[in-house]
Design a protein around this motif. Sequence first.
Motif, PDB file in Angstrom:
ATOM      1  N   PRO A 181       0.821  -1.221   0.000  1.00  0.00           N
ATOM      2  CA  PRO A 181       0.000   0.000   0.000  1.00  0.00           C
ATOM      3  C   PRO A 181       0.854   1.269   0.000  1.00  0.00           C
ATOM      4  O   PRO A 181       2.063   1.217   0.243  1.00  0.00           O
ATOM      5  CB  PRO A 181      -0.783  -0.122   1.303  1.00  0.00           C
ATOM      6  N   GLY A 215      -3.285   0.246  12.498  1.00  0.00           N
ATOM      7  CA  GLY A 215      -4.601  -0.385  12.340  1.00  0.00           C
ATOM      8  C   GLY A 215      -5.694   0.522  11.826  1.00  0.00           C
ATOM      9  O   GLY A 215      -6.858   0.132  11.771  1.00  0.00           O
ATOM     10  N   LYS A 216      -5.326   1.739  11.482  1.00  0.00           N
ATOM     11  CA  LYS A 216      -6.343   2.638  10.948  1.00  0.00           C
ATOM     12  C   LYS A 216      -6.055   2.958   9.481  1.00  0.00           C
ATOM     13  O   LYS A 216      -4.902   2.979   9.061  1.00  0.00           O
ATOM     14  CB  LYS A 216      -6.378   3.950  11.752  1.00  0.00           C
ATOM     15  N   THR A 217      -7.124   3.198   8.746  1.00  0.00           N
ATOM     16  CA  THR A 217      -6.988   3.541   7.341  1.00  0.00           C
ATOM     17  C   THR A 217      -7.109   5.049   7.182  1.00  0.00           C
ATOM     18  O   THR A 217      -8.079   5.642   7.631  1.00  0.00           O
ATOM     19  CB  THR A 217      -8.100   2.865   6.526  1.00  0.00           C
ATOM     20  N   LYS A 257      -0.961   4.878   4.366  1.00  0.00           N
ATOM     21  CA  LYS A 257      -2.356   4.522   4.110  1.00  0.00           C
ATOM     22  C   LYS A 257      -2.932   3.730   5.291  1.00  0.00           C
ATOM     23  O   LYS A 257      -4.050   3.989   5.728  1.00  0.00           O
ATOM     24  CB  LYS A 257      -2.443   3.692   2.822  1.00  0.00           C
ATOM     25  N   TYR A 258      -2.140   2.760   5.764  1.00  0.00           N
ATOM     26  CA  TYR A 258      -2.603   1.961   6.899  1.00  0.00           C
ATOM     27  C   TYR A 258      -1.600   2.106   8.035  1.00  0.00           C
ATOM     28  O   TYR A 258      -0.482   1.590   7.969  1.00  0.00           O
ATOM     29  CB  TYR A 258      -2.736   0.491   6.491  1.00  0.00           C
ATOM     30  N   ASP A 276      -4.423  -1.827  -0.997  1.00  0.00           N
ATOM     31  CA  ASP A 276      -4.590  -0.417  -1.345  1.00  0.00           C
ATOM     32  C   ASP A 276      -4.775  -0.269  -2.860  1.00  0.00           C
ATOM     33  O   ASP A 276      -3.806  -0.214  -3.609  1.00  0.00           O
ATOM     34  CB  ASP A 276      -3.382   0.374  -0.850  1.00  0.00           C
ATOM     35  N   ASP A 310      -9.776  -2.378   2.394  1.00  0.00           N
ATOM     36  CA  ASP A 310      -8.996  -1.691   3.418  1.00  0.00           C
ATOM     37  C   ASP A 310      -8.781  -2.564   4.644  1.00  0.00           C
ATOM     38  O   ASP A 310      -7.741  -2.479   5.297  1.00  0.00           O
ATOM     39  CB  ASP A 310      -9.690  -0.376   3.806  1.00  0.00           C
ATOM     40  N   LYS A 311      -9.751  -3.427   4.940  1.00  0.00           N
ATOM     41  CA  LYS A 311      -9.590  -4.333   6.085  1.00  0.00           C
ATOM     42  C   LYS A 311      -8.377  -5.238   5.897  1.00  0.00           C
ATOM     43  O   LYS A 311      -7.688  -5.574   6.852  1.00  0.00           O
ATOM     44  CB  LYS A 311     -10.844  -5.212   6.258  1.00  0.00           C
ATOM     45  N   LYS A 355      -5.894  -4.438   4.072  1.00  0.00           N
ATOM     46  CA  LYS A 355      -4.771  -3.563   3.700  1.00  0.00           C
ATOM     47  C   LYS A 355      -4.359  -3.709   2.234  1.00  0.00           C
ATOM     48  O   LYS A 355      -3.171  -3.688   1.899  1.00  0.00           O
ATOM     49  CB  LYS A 355      -3.569  -3.810   4.617  1.00  0.00           C
TER      50      LYS A 355
END
Lengths: 446, 446, 446
Positions: C217, C225-227, C221-222, C350, C345-346, C348
Amino acid sequence: MRQLRKAGIVFATTGTGALIASSAAAQEAAVDTQYILNSFLFLVGGFLVMFMAAGFCMLEAGLVRSKNVADICLKNIALYAIAGIMYYLVGYDLMYDGVEKWFGTFSIWNAAQGAPGGADIVGEAGGYADHSDWFFQMVFVATAASIVSGAMAERVKLFPFFAFVVILTGLIYPISGAWKWGGGWLDQLNFQDFAGSTIVHSVGGWAALTGCLILGPRLGKYVDGKTRPMPGSNLPLATLGTFILWLGWFGFNGASQLALGTVSDAVAVSRIFANTNMAAAGGAVAALILTKALYKKVDLTLVLNGALAGLVSITAEPLTPSVGAAILIGAVGAIIVTLVIPLLDKVKLDDVVGAIPVHLVAGIFGTLVVPVTNPDAGFGAQAIGVLAVAAWVVPTSAIVWFVLKLTVGIRLSEEEELIGGDAAELGLEAYPEFVDGVPDGGRGVA
Amino acid sequence: MRQLRKAGIVFATTGTGALIASSAAAQEAAVDTQYILNSFLFLVGGFLVMFMAAGFCMLEAGLVRSKNVADICLKNIALYAIAGIMYYLVGYDLMYDGVEKWFGTFSIWNAAQGAPGGADIVGEAGGYADHSDWFFQMVFVATAASIVSGAMAERVKLFPFFAFVVILTGLIYPISGAWKWGGGWLDQLNFQDFAGSTIVHSVGGWAALTGCLILGPRLGKYVDGKTRPMPGSNLPLATLGTFILWLGWFGFNGASQLALGTVSDAVAVSRIFANTNMAAAGGAVAALILTKALYKKVDLTLVLNGALAGLVSITAEPLTPSVGAAILIGAVGAIIVTLVIPLLDKVKLDDVVGAIPVHLVAGIFGTLVVPVTNPDAGFGAQAIGVLAVAAWVVPTSAIVWFVLKLTVGIRLSEEEELIGGDAAELGLEAYPEFVDGVPDGGRGVA
Amino acid sequence: MRQLRKAGIVFATTGTGALIASSAAAQEAAVDTQYILNSFLFLVGGFLVMFMAAGFCMLEAGLVRSKNVADICLKNIALYAIAGIMYYLVGYDLMYDGVEKWFGTFSIWNAAQGAPGGADIVGEAGGYADHSDWFFQMVFVATAASIVSGAMAERVKLFPFFAFVVILTGLIYPISGAWKWGGGWLDQLNFQDFAGSTIVHSVGGWAALTGCLILGPRLGKYVDGKTRPMPGSNLPLATLGTFILWLGWFGFNGASQLALGTVSDAVAVSRIFANTNMAAAGGAVAALILTKALYKKVDLTLVLNGALAGLVSITAEPLTPSVGAAILIGAVGAIIVTLVIPLLDKVKLDDVVGAIPVHLVAGIFGTLVVPVTNPDAGFGAQAIGVLAVAAWVVPTSAIVWFVLKLTVGIRLSEEEELIGGDAAELGLEAYPEFVDGVPDGGRGVA
């Protein structure tokens, strides 16, 4: 020629004497060729008109402020989709199926369609493929809806707008369309509207006018008797939109000949292409000269609207004028529109992109000017057509808008309007990197 | 095949023995089909070339600085409109009507046109509808004018530019056009220019070159022997413009076959489509590799110009090359253009969008390379054609530009140029929310 | 009908009794007309699909951050050029020339092509011009490559990406294409894929998925643990791109009928136009309603992807469904895609523009749903086709990406990625005046 649509196309026939088998087969091949060419004209014309949806979208996206750009893009692509679905579910049959005077049947189009390529489909439509005709008619109803979105931009709520589109494309447009193109009472009266100055553009224009009056102007547009300019955020996009509309209009007017199977059709479609182009050219040049004379500076958006006014003006009769007459018709249409646009602000009618002058005013002019070049048309019938469509579209649109206003509401809250439709309804920005949060002409300013 | 235009199209005929009535009718149907297909090719090709006006507009709008974007948009849409009107009033008949050696008649096109669909119209043109041919020829003259606007952008005044367009599209282009496509002396000499590397692109290019020399470079472009970069404000728009031009070129070259009524025409148009595409592809890839090799970085605008150079290079002869040869012709054209572009700055010739290398230099190359794949062409005649067009367009353009310079002036004042054409001549901004008043690369900076 | 391509087109024939010469000539004219119409369909369809390259370019340019816009524009125009050259040099013959089970010959297309208009060209292709077919097939391979650029945007290096395009368009796409459209083993198994939900869209989708997994990605971006959202820089451009793709799809699906010479072809092409449009409409409306229901706000980009998902879904079988079924197929495809997008996104994954859900997931759905409306198709063969293409494209793409990664590297350095591909690889800015150097959402920020 649009009113001949359901009458089928008369094939050139020849001696019916004792044809030998082989030449009969050759004749059949010629008839097949006409069928194919007629259908192909619908498809090519249809994809050109479909692309006009992109043209309206770019024109409107370029002329709204940046805080409403994504919102207007969404409205434009969704209205095109909704228009197609509604026209399939209700509109087409209401407009064309068994119309006597007022409207056709309430039924889904071609629900009983047979297997692909089956002879039943070939036979029932006369001289073209059913689906090619349906596709071509469908893109027209989307055009009418596109006109509304621009006028009411920057303050109308998303889903109430879509609800209006549902009614416009499923009921309002098809019913007045049935009066003329479905062979109804206006057609029987010899009202002439070749490709829809009234049936498409005025219908959209009346609906937009009604909506704008009920919705009211944008916040801060008219304050203390003064009009505040709210300049469009992206003028090359608006220019691109105009070019795309100009391109699409070759399909809009040209394929409204509804046939390409004979030499005489090819001559007609060719005349229409030339006339359509030159009316737009006349409109652009007239607006250029007039704005320079009136204002010293030339406003690009007025020239764009001048070209569009020329296109709308020639749409009611693109076939009979000479090229010279087409230039003049386009020029006069553009002059009228250029003079009308500033008047709207005087009466506090806030039409964001000038859709009402361009599509309604030029649409009326184009319809009334038909008898000047077409001896088969009469001024009386033309005037009746214009008035009848107004008398139908204005009250029905008003009812829909009022019902929506009283139930779900049709307007963004003041706060939402200030931050813009993009942030309020979509939760995003169209240009997140170009426009910062500081008030600078658009975002956060009424 | 463009020179056959007025000679009419010879229909495939068969045995003239004792045809019975029915098969004669079938024959007639086949002739009608050819007529329709020929006309339809003009119309489809014509709308594709019309859309090139949008392509030029987007290309130029993307490559100028933001303070001149609305100005260049206005120039592009207005020049397209003016070109059509002038070609109708003067240009077409001057180019095609009764040309013996030098030019045709001074008359309005088809002033005496009959009623729509009348037999007189059908008959007089041979194998296609008059208006389809006129439409297709008209969009070509607009292309030539579009070339000029880009080269002279950001400093030429609006109305003097339009005055030049009037003369270019009404007189200069039609007269040299008459020499070849009107059947005049260059055609009689066997000069070959299938779709206009010389007759369209070089004409525009020579006019642009002459104009740029008389106008001078932009303020601050060349200072103390150094060239200041003035980057384009919107590269995706320039890319879109290039794609639209590439698309439109299928009509430009493909419909210059001037017929689609026979199998051999269909084969030819198909070859032209493939060759046109692959010359552009060859040009883009050659520019990509060459700029990487020369500069380590790849300049997007050079690749766009490489594709366009490939297109211009194949335009003089898109039919005879094999696909492989087309790729090579496009690649060589692009290499030449890529090498020429930096040379312009050395001689302080300020061509904002690279129009002179792309349209003039590649146009000359494309014209001279014709004999390599077309045995009917000769290098001598090709060279004479190139020189003759230069000898015609350069002095006539110079006279017009000088007369305009000495009378109304052709250049913005220094102050106007600094604030930009949009503010100076239109009183607006193309992107009012994206660019603030602070000098940051464009606005307010020379 | 695509699999009939090389089988030639059977002309409608009539009695073979004692035809007199004149009617034989008339018959021949009819056969000629079919040849012309078939070729013309390829050319019109071909230029529409060619324009999809611009659609992908605008969609992707609108959805990347401004610091990568020029880079993605360059990738898109260059990949279109490369695809054409590779398909000419290797791909076409590998896909179509003498395929028995797996692939055709390694040879340059039509290297021995005769002189233009020669009878050998006319004869060898059966019912259409060789070059028209080649042109139409060529634009499809470019579409597959366009899918990859969007998914891997903002971090893949320019020339390694082009190296992958060389292999994809010269080898990977043509070989799996040969299995079906070349008449190979999948075709013999009765796998059905009318215009390429699997053969084009899934091939591009699998290649994109493989590339994204190997590439990783975008930076930042990640994190934890957050997008982090990385919003597209120009949403009206993305909307324009979607409209252009929608337009081009009429050519993509419509001309995949591969013939317009008979009434039954005209009916089929017309049905395909209507169904293609309505699947997109169904997709757009379904995504509109679903995103409103799920998220309260409507995400414009999800509606754009909904329309595209509808188009991909109907591509495997645009002929047999009724219009109502086409709306449903498009709607279901869009619902699946709308639900899948957040899942990426879960894990990862991208995918910058949503190309993998739109082209791969909807492509699989569209392929598997064929038997519902087409009784000639079977679920088993459809599933085998989907799996076989995956089993071919994923490992071959992985090998190419790994070889590139281990040799020249496929990813921008961290510093390059931060300043953006435009500055790093092109040395310029796409919007030099709109975006300043200060971190504000895009430039200089991971």
